[in-house]
Design a protein around this motif. Structure first.
Motif, mmCIF file in Angstrom:
data_model
loop_
_atom_site.group_PDB
_atom_site.id
_atom_site.type_symbol
_atom_site.label_atom_id
_atom_site.label_comp_id
_atom_site.label_asym_id
_atom_site.label_seq_id
_atom_site.Cartn_x
_atom_site.Cartn_y
_atom_site.Cartn_z
ATOM 1 N N ALA A 104 0.848 -1.194 0.000
ATOM 2 C CA ALA A 104 0.000 0.000 0.000
ATOM 3 C C ALA A 104 0.885 1.246 0.000
ATOM 4 O O ALA A 104 1.946 1.265 0.613
ATOM 5 N N LEU A 105 0.432 2.271 -0.706
ATOM 6 C CA LEU A 105 1.221 3.500 -0.789
ATOM 7 C C LEU A 105 0.806 4.490 0.291
ATOM 8 O O LEU A 105 -0.303 4.441 0.802
ATOM 9 N N LYS A 106 1.728 5.407 0.583
ATOM 10 C CA LYS A 106 1.447 6.483 1.526
ATOM 11 C C LYS A 106 1.151 7.761 0.753
ATOM 12 O O LYS A 106 1.393 7.844 -0.443
ATOM 13 N N GLY B 237 -5.379 13.847 11.938
ATOM 14 C CA GLY B 237 -5.069 13.753 10.524
ATOM 15 C C GLY B 237 -5.261 12.315 10.067
ATOM 16 O O GLY B 237 -4.844 11.387 10.755
ATOM 17 N N LEU B 238 -5.897 12.142 8.916
ATOM 18 C CA LEU B 238 -6.132 10.788 8.397
ATOM 19 C C LEU B 238 -4.935 10.366 7.558
ATOM 20 O O LEU B 238 -4.609 11.015 6.567
ATOM 21 N N LYS B 239 -4.271 9.303 7.962
ATOM 22 C CA LYS B 239 -3.123 8.804 7.224
ATOM 23 C C LYS B 239 -3.485 7.469 6.561
ATOM 24 O O LYS B 239 -4.169 6.634 7.171
ATOM 25 N N PRO B 240 -3.014 7.244 5.333
ATOM 26 C CA PRO B 240 -3.294 5.965 4.665
ATOM 27 C C PRO B 240 -2.901 4.758 5.514
ATOM 28 O O PRO B 240 -3.541 3.705 5.427
ATOM 29 N N GLU B 241 -1.885 4.914 6.361
ATOM 30 C CA GLU B 241 -1.469 3.825 7.249
ATOM 31 C C GLU B 241 -2.602 3.394 8.183
ATOM 32 O O GLU B 241 -2.588 2.284 8.727
ATOM 33 N N LEU C 216 -14.627 10.305 17.535
ATOM 34 C CA LEU C 216 -13.714 11.377 17.160
ATOM 35 C C LEU C 216 -14.502 12.506 16.513
ATOM 36 O O LEU C 216 -15.490 12.258 15.817
ATOM 37 N N GLY C 217 -14.042 13.762 16.735
ATOM 38 C CA GLY C 217 -14.777 14.911 16.203
ATOM 39 C C GLY C 217 -14.747 15.012 14.691
ATOM 40 O O GLY C 217 -15.757 15.327 14.059
ATOM 41 N N PHE C 218 -13.575 14.750 14.103
ATOM 42 C CA PHE C 218 -13.439 14.884 12.651
ATOM 43 C C PHE C 218 -12.106 14.315 12.190
ATOM 44 O O PHE C 218 -11.232 14.021 13.005
ATOM 45 N N PHE C 219 -11.975 14.149 10.880
ATOM 46 C CA PHE C 219 -10.696 13.821 10.263
ATOM 47 C C PHE C 219 -10.277 14.965 9.349
ATOM 48 O O PHE C 219 -11.124 15.659 8.795
ATOM 49 N N GLU C 220 -8.964 15.129 9.230
ATOM 50 C CA GLU C 220 -8.434 16.115 8.283
ATOM 51 C C GLU C 220 -7.501 15.412 7.305
ATOM 52 O O GLU C 220 -6.728 14.540 7.706
ATOM 53 N N VAL C 221 -7.576 15.801 6.026
ATOM 54 C CA VAL C 221 -6.661 15.236 5.024
ATOM 55 C C VAL C 221 -5.959 16.369 4.290
ATOM 56 O O VAL C 221 -6.468 17.494 4.208
ATOM 57 N N HIS C 222 -4.793 16.056 3.755
ATOM 58 C CA HIS C 222 -4.089 16.998 2.892
ATOM 59 C C HIS C 222 -4.659 16.883 1.489
ATOM 60 O O HIS C 222 -4.662 15.793 0.897
ATOM 61 N N ALA C 223 -5.150 17.986 0.981
ATOM 62 C CA ALA C 223 -5.858 17.979 -0.298
ATOM 63 C C ALA C 223 -5.051 17.300 -1.402
ATOM 64 O O ALA C 223 -5.584 16.470 -2.154
ATOM 65 N N GLU C 224 -3.766 17.618 -1.496
ATOM 66 C CA GLU C 224 -2.956 17.174 -2.641
ATOM 67 C C GLU C 224 -2.827 15.662 -2.720
ATOM 68 O O GLU C 224 -2.648 15.106 -3.804
ATOM 69 N N ASN C 225 -2.921 14.978 -1.585
ATOM 70 C CA ASN C 225 -2.806 13.521 -1.610
ATOM 71 C C ASN C 225 -3.991 12.855 -2.303
ATOM 72 O O ASN C 225 -3.911 11.698 -2.704
ATOM 73 N N TYR C 226 -5.087 13.595 -2.423
ATOM 74 C CA TYR C 226 -6.297 13.024 -3.022
ATOM 75 C C TYR C 226 -6.548 13.576 -4.419
ATOM 76 O O TYR C 226 -7.618 13.393 -4.979
ATOM 77 N N MET C 227 -5.536 14.231 -4.969
ATOM 78 C CA MET C 227 -5.658 14.724 -6.346
ATOM 79 C C MET C 227 -5.166 13.653 -7.304
ATOM 80 O O MET C 227 -4.297 13.879 -8.146
ATOM 81 N N TYR D 230 -11.180 4.689 0.426
ATOM 82 C CA TYR D 230 -11.225 4.816 1.889
ATOM 83 C C TYR D 230 -11.755 6.178 2.331
ATOM 84 O O TYR D 230 -12.518 6.270 3.293
ATOM 85 N N LEU D 231 -11.337 7.225 1.633
ATOM 86 C CA LEU D 231 -11.793 8.550 2.072
ATOM 87 C C LEU D 231 -13.317 8.659 1.953
ATOM 88 O O LEU D 231 -13.973 9.233 2.819
#
Lengths: 253, 98, 309
Positions: free
Chosen positions: B39-41, C29-33, C45-56, C65-66
């Motif tokens: 799986a990628l990060k 922060g939501l990490k793929p791990e 949990l109140g919420f998750f935050e993601v970095h926009a660029e990782n989902y582009m 998953y998101l």
């Protein structure tokens, strides 16, 4: 407005220089503080390459890989803020990097790793139901002219070297156990296919890879078979069908 | 080239492929030839590297004749029939003087 | 590229009166791990935050998953690549990617940084500092106006962690931020760790810094850990590493801040040396516990979840 010109140019330089106009509240050397930014840029981009090219890194060792990656980062910093694709020209850089010339298979191995990333993040698509494909059997003449659309995540790799075996040997717990048995000079081809959430790499015949590449470029079924070196067609088709890789077809009038 | 391809052979191949694909794969079938990747990060984040002494700041520049490094990874465990040394002709690279 | 300043700040509150906001609780922060663990455990949990660029990216596991996680939790999308402090025009391609991502996930919050990361077609993958002058103020405001118009929503701007200052600066950072908030109507993402880091790095007082911010505009708080280095004369230089637990001094500053702002959505950020999900959840509970202690009468989570009119 040249503040950022100076700052940006100095970020990617190798000197201990500091752009003009910076200061520190306590009179300490701004160059040492600026070095934090230079370090962040370089290390984070090398890390991004290490994420994309883990097998290349394993083959070279971390020290060699990072030193080489550092030169690449200097030469080709990203052009897009989306880092998923950063380093797509890294395999070409590796190919032309004299200190790595003793490992001629390395560039193709790196190409395989980038294709893996591309397959991983490619668009989703549903497989064509097998019944629809079976329906094509009714008219053998029409079948020859069918054009298949393949899954966006499908990728192929062809190399003069045994890069697929090298890649496979590095997955799992004991990466290096079988490395000595690989004949590096035996050319290989692979199909990368995403099923569900996982990308699978399957070793295939070179002819099958050519056939799939032809299908992807829009050739008809018969033309794609004709233009490839001999290969086991039913095996290749079974692989595509089982992997959900055929998403659509069009019949030629 | 597959000059002998006929429309019938295409249909036969597709038919055989459908038959094979319809059967669930046995656990160890062709295990040696296929493999799932990891799986990628995510690569974008807003962290900063810790400190100023990371690998990225070490002086390495082969164009200025300072590059003398040998790969020391798993490549050493491979064998190459065309290599006199046994594992891919590794040697220290010395850049030519500019 | 100087665009004229907008006469009418983006009317974020009016435009989004009925849109949902992040709850005033802790998130991570939501990490793929952690994708699989989050879905398996669905932690409180109140919420998750993601970095926009990782989902582009077009498809695949990240979006799979998101989407599932977003369906269960409030979401904050946090950009790290828009380069709002950049001198050139904003990257319209990147804005288009952001617009598509926000359209797809309809997050409760969108935020970006008071920093730049791209220049002359190169992306540096770091949040770089800018001088605080009348000129850069006009520039940043024009960029934020443009972002808010293009995305059709109010954005939050995050205060940076910095390591150098500019001789050319004519105003303090918190004064600069106050002006930006006032002129653009954007909200403030107050990174309390960044305040601590910047105060130590520039010999400032963190409490004074916070008191000088437009606290009414704070819509989210960030907490993270830092690393310690020293400058050329041996004085501490803190690095915003996101690689350690929140420091005691930052927890104290957080409590001080909450006393001024009331309970706020609070993110535990960890981008380096990512631990087990349980470790991050434990830190999130520490933030929740501080909010509960300070605001006993108001139940966290209900404070800012105003029902749509």
């Amino acid at each position: 407005m040249s503040d950022h010109d100076d700052f940006a140019a100095t970020l990617l330089s190798d000197t201990g220089d500091c752009p003009p106009g910076l200061r520190a509240w306590n009179g300490s050397d701004p160059a040492q503080r600026f070095a934090v930014y230079r370090n962040n840029v370089t290390v984070s981009l090398i890390d991004a390459l290490a994420d994309t090219y883990p097998v290349t890194q394993a083959m070279l060792g971390e020290e060699f890989f990072r030193a080489m990656a550092r030169l690449y980062v200097r030469a080709e910093p990203p052009r897009s803020p989306v880092l998923a694709w950063y380093g797509d020209s890294f395999p070409d850089f590796v190919q032309g990097f004299p200190p790595a010339s003793g490992l001629p298979y390395l560039a193709d191995l790196a190409r395989l790793e980038m294709r893996y990333v591309q397959a991983y993040h490619a668009a989703d698509a549903s497989a064509l139901p097998m019944a629809d494909l079976a329906g094509l059997l009714a008219d053998a003449n029409a079948l020859a002219h069918v054009r298949f659309s393949l899954h966006p995540a499908l990728e192929t790799v062809r190399s003069r070297y045994a890069v697929v075996s090298l890649w496979i040997a590095h997955q799992g717990q004991t990466p290096a156990n079988s490395l000595g048995e690989i004949n590096l000079d035996l050319g290989e081809a692979a199909l990368l296919i995403r099923q569900g959430l996982e990308v699978e790499i399957v070793r295939i015949e070179a002819g099958a890879a050519q056939f799939i590449d032809c299908l992807r470029s829009g050739a008809s079924f018969a033309d794609a078979v004709h233009s490839a070196a001999p290969f086991d067609l039913s095996n290749a088709l079974a692989l595509l069908i089982r992997g959900g890789a055929i998403t659509h077809f069009t019949l030629q009038e | 080239m597959n000059k002998a391809v006929t429309t019938t052979s295409l249909a036969l191949a597709l038919s055989a492929a459908l038959a094979v694909a319809a059967i669930p794969m046995t656990a160890h079938a062709a295990e040696k030839d296929k493999c799932f990747g990891v799986a990628l990060k995510g690569k974008n984040d807003c962290k900063a590297g810790a400190g100023t002494s990371c690998a990225g700041t070490s002086k390495v520049d082969y164009q200025s004749n300072a590059w003398s490094m040998v790969p020391k990874g798993t490549c050493e465990q491979t064998t190459s029939p065309t290599s006199p040394t046994g594992f891919g002709q590794l040697q220290e690279f010395k850049a030519k003087s500019a | 590229m100087n665009q004229p300043l907008s006469d009418t700040p983006f009317m974020g509150d009016a435009a989004s009166a009925a849109s949902p906001v992040l709850p005033s609780r802790a998130g991570i922060g939501l990490k793929p791990e952690h994708f699989r663990d989050v879905l398996a455990q669905t932690p409180e949990l109140g919420f998750f935050e993601v970095h926009a660029e990782n989902y582009m990216v077009a498809g695949g596991p990240f979006h799979y998953y998101l989407e599932k996680i977003r369906a269960r939790y409030p979401l904050s999308i946090h950009g790290v690549g828009l380069s709002i402090g950049g001198q050139g025009p904003l990257d319209e391609d990147h804005l288009a990617r952001l617009a598509a991502l926000l359209e797809r996930y309809q997050p409760e919050s969108f935020s970006e940084h008071l920093a730049w990361s791209s220049h002359a077609g190169r992306f540096f993958n770091d949040l770089l500092p800018l001088p605080y002058t009348a000129q850069s103020l006009a520039h940043v405001c024009a960029h934020i106006d443009h972002v808010q118009e293009r995305l059709g929503r109010r954005m939050l701007l995050e205060n940076p962690a910095t390591y150098v200052q500019f001789a050319a600066s004519t105003m303090a950072e918190n004064e600069f931020i106050s002006q930006v908030v006032c002129r653009t109507g954007c909200g403030l993402l107050l990174d309390v760790n960044n305040v601590h880091v910047a105060s130590v790095n520039h010999g400032g007082n963190a409490h004074d810094y916070i008191l000088g911010l437009p606290l009414h505009a704070v819509a989210e708080i960030h907490l993270a850990g830092f690393a310690e280095a020293t400058d050329s004369i041996g004085q501490p230089l803190l690095i915003d590493s996101h690689g350690a637990p929140v420091a005691q001094a930052v927890w104290a500053l957080y409590a001080f801040t909450l006393g001024l702002t009331g309970p706020k959505p609070t993110l535990i950020e960890r981008d380096n040396a990512i631990p087990e999900l349980a470790v991050l959840l434990h830190e999130a509970r520490q933030a929740d516990a501080i909010m509960e202690r300070l605001f006993k009468d108001s139940v966290p989570g209900t404070e800012s979840q105003k029902a749509p009119a």
